[in-house]
Design an enzyme around this catalytic site. Structure first.
Site, PDB file in Angstrom:
ATOM      1  N   ASP A  46       0.843  -1.203   0.000  1.00 50.53           N
ATOM      2  CA  ASP A  46       0.000   0.000   0.000  1.00 50.53           C
ATOM      3  C   ASP A  46       0.878   1.252   0.000  1.00 50.53           C
ATOM      4  O   ASP A  46       0.366   2.378  -0.059  1.00 50.53           O
ATOM      5  CB  ASP A  46      -1.024  -0.005   1.145  1.00 50.53           C
ATOM      6  CG  ASP A  46      -0.394  -0.039   2.524  1.00 50.53           C
ATOM      7  OD1 ASP A  46       0.844  -0.152   2.623  1.00 50.53           O
ATOM      8  OD2 ASP A  46      -1.141   0.048   3.513  1.00 50.53           O
ATOM      9  N   SER A  47       2.212   1.058  -0.009  1.00 52.04           N
ATOM     10  CA  SER A  47       3.129   2.165  -0.299  1.00 52.04           C
ATOM     11  C   SER A  47       2.790   2.786  -1.646  1.00 52.04           C
ATOM     12  O   SER A  47       3.226   3.898  -1.939  1.00 52.04           O
ATOM     13  CB  SER A  47       4.582   1.664  -0.300  1.00 52.04           C
ATOM     14  OG  SER A  47       4.730   0.537  -1.141  1.00 52.04           O
ATOM     15  N   ASP A  85      -1.077  -6.176   0.095  1.00 53.59           N
ATOM     16  CA  ASP A  85      -1.427  -5.479   1.343  1.00 53.59           C
ATOM     17  C   ASP A  85      -2.925  -5.297   1.486  1.00 53.59           C
ATOM     18  O   ASP A  85      -3.607  -4.870   0.551  1.00 53.59           O
ATOM     19  CB  ASP A  85      -0.793  -4.077   1.348  1.00 53.59           C
ATOM     20  CG  ASP A  85       0.509  -4.018   2.122  1.00 53.59           C
ATOM     21  OD1 ASP A  85       0.741  -4.903   2.973  1.00 53.59           O
ATOM     22  OD2 ASP A  85       1.290  -3.091   1.867  1.00 53.59           O
ATOM     23  N   LYS A 113      -1.265  -9.269   3.428  1.00 56.06           N
ATOM     24  CA  LYS A 113      -0.471  -8.735   4.542  1.00 56.06           C
ATOM     25  C   LYS A 113      -1.313  -7.752   5.347  1.00 56.06           C
ATOM     26  O   LYS A 113      -1.999  -6.899   4.777  1.00 56.06           O
ATOM     27  CB  LYS A 113       0.804  -8.056   4.035  1.00 56.06           C
ATOM     28  CG  LYS A 113       1.637  -7.401   5.142  1.00 56.06           C
ATOM     29  CD  LYS A 113       3.069  -7.132   4.730  1.00 56.06           C
ATOM     30  CE  LYS A 113       3.305  -5.895   3.928  1.00 56.06           C
ATOM     31  NZ  LYS A 113       2.926  -4.619   4.583  1.00 56.06           N
ATOM     32  N   GLU A 115      -1.179  -5.216   9.000  1.00 61.00           N
ATOM     33  CA  GLU A 115      -0.268  -4.552   9.926  1.00 61.00           C
ATOM     34  C   GLU A 115      -0.803  -4.652  11.353  1.00 61.00           C
ATOM     35  O   GLU A 115      -1.922  -4.188  11.625  1.00 61.00           O
ATOM     36  CB  GLU A 115      -0.116  -3.074   9.545  1.00 61.00           C
ATOM     37  CG  GLU A 115       0.534  -2.875   8.187  1.00 61.00           C
ATOM     38  CD  GLU A 115       0.796  -1.409   7.861  1.00 61.00           C
ATOM     39  OE1 GLU A 115       0.549  -0.545   8.727  1.00 61.00           O
ATOM     40  OE2 GLU A 115       1.237  -1.153   6.734  1.00 61.00           O
ATOM     41  N   GLU A 182       9.580  -4.017  10.287  1.00 56.96           N
ATOM     42  CA  GLU A 182      10.071  -2.761   9.709  1.00 56.96           C
ATOM     43  C   GLU A 182      10.656  -1.845  10.787  1.00 56.96           C
ATOM     44  O   GLU A 182      10.009  -1.593  11.820  1.00 56.96           O
ATOM     45  CB  GLU A 182       8.919  -2.048   8.975  1.00 56.96           C
ATOM     46  CG  GLU A 182       9.340  -0.706   8.382  1.00 56.96           C
ATOM     47  CD  GLU A 182       8.367  -0.145   7.361  1.00 56.96           C
ATOM     48  OE1 GLU A 182       7.406  -0.842   6.961  1.00 56.96           O
ATOM     49  OE2 GLU A 182       8.592   1.015   6.942  1.00 56.96           O
TER      50      GLU A 182
HETATM   51  O1  KIV Z   1       3.643  -1.055   1.597  1.00 56.51           O
HETATM   52  C1  KIV Z   1       4.800  -1.472   1.488  1.00 56.51           C
HETATM   53  O2  KIV Z   1       5.503  -1.273   0.488  1.00 56.51           O
HETATM   54  C2  KIV Z   1       5.351  -2.227   2.608  1.00 56.51           C
HETATM   55  C3  KIV Z   1       6.814  -2.541   2.608  1.00 56.51           C
HETATM   56  C4  KIV Z   1       7.633  -1.337   2.764  1.00 56.51           C
HETATM   57  C5  KIV Z   1       7.167  -3.585   3.596  1.00 56.51           C
HETATM   58  O3  KIV Z   1       4.637  -2.556   3.506  1.00 56.51           O
END
Ligand code: KIV
Length: 265
Positions: A46-47, A85, A113, A115, A182
């Site tokens: 989600d970056s 994510d 994924k 968090e 992280e």
């Molecule tokens: O969203 C993302 O790119 C991430 C990574 C930096 C681990 O969660």
């Protein structure tokens, strides 16, 4: 990449002490280059809210955005394990989590994924019972940036370190298949990696984790504004993007990345 990488492959690699690489990917061309370069895992992070959409955080990213990019990446993937994510507040209860995980898995993800720590154990169990493997992201979890008051190293001090270890143990018992750690002190990441049989991927977590992940554009040196200490430009010396992906995977496998200057104590 010859064979498809699965979570089973990563577990075997961990048990043999072999390191593996992971890069974020947001579109089909990136996915094709990354997977062909032999990078074991790809994360549709989600970056993308920050690096593709230009937001200041990952909070505005929707499940529709994640589903769209996951489908793009899945079409370009040539054999890497594809993790997607779950965006901000898309897994706050079991019903939401199952509905949103379904969207990502049907778009082509192999794993989702989330968090957070031990409070997600029941969600991890329910996802697993419904055929969805879960990766848990701990330490600096960017969706909680407003709780942390900024992007800061997490897990410093005995009490915080102990809490992280307990979170990992509870999540492993609940059926977590993969961890991302992280921005935590490298000594803590080493303890966590030893304490669990689940593969651990680090970012800003030192050299002792089983795998390493970087944001694709950070690995290409495009983050020139405020590059965090844990990133490295692999596109130097006239390399192509494909060569940079291979160099990243090589350096992770051989323990050359991260170096001391990329780590926190
Ligand atoms: O969203 C993302 O790119 C991430 C990574 C930096 C681990 O969660």
């Amino acid at each position: 990449m010859s064979a498809r990488i699965s979570i089973h492959t990563l577990r075997q690699m961990k048990s043999k002490g072999e390191r593996f690489a992971c890069l974020t990917a947001y579109d089909a061309m990136q996915a094709s280059v990354i997977s062909t370069a032999g990078v074991e895992c790809m994360l549709v992070g989600d970056s993308l809210g920050m690096v593709i959409q230009g937001h200041e955080s990952t909070l505005p990213v929707s499940i529709a955005d994640m589903t769209y990019h996951t489908a793009c990446v899945a079409r370009g993937n040539r054999g890497s394990l594809l993790i997607a994510d779950m965006p901000f507040l898309s897994y706050a209860d079991a019903t939401e989590a199952v509905r949103n995980a379904k969207s990502l898995m049907q778009a082509g993800a192999h794993m989702v994924k989330l968090e957070g720590g031990a409070w997600l154990a029941s969600i991890v169990q329910i996802l697993r019972q419904n055929g969805v493997p879960a990766c848990l992201h701990l330490g600096l979890t960017p969706q909680s940036v407003n709780v942390f008051g900024g992007y800061r190293v997490q897990g410093r001090g005995d009490a915080a370190g102990q809490r992280l270890l307990e979170d990992i143990q509870e999540l492993e018992a609940a059926g977590a298949e993969l961890f991302v750690l992280e921005c935590v002190p490298q000594q803590l990441a080493a303890r966590v990696t030893q304490a669990t049989s689940v593969p651990v991927i680090g970012i800003g977590a030192g050299p002792a984790t089983d795998g390493q992940v970087l944001v694709f554009y950070d690995m290409l040196g495009l983050n020139v504004d405020k590059p965090p200490r844990f990133i490295k430009n692999f596109l130097s010396d006239g390399r192509s993007i494909a060569d940079a992906c291979q160099a990243f995977a090589h350096d992770v496998r051989h323990g050359l990345f991260p170096a001391p200057e990329h780590c926190f104590d």
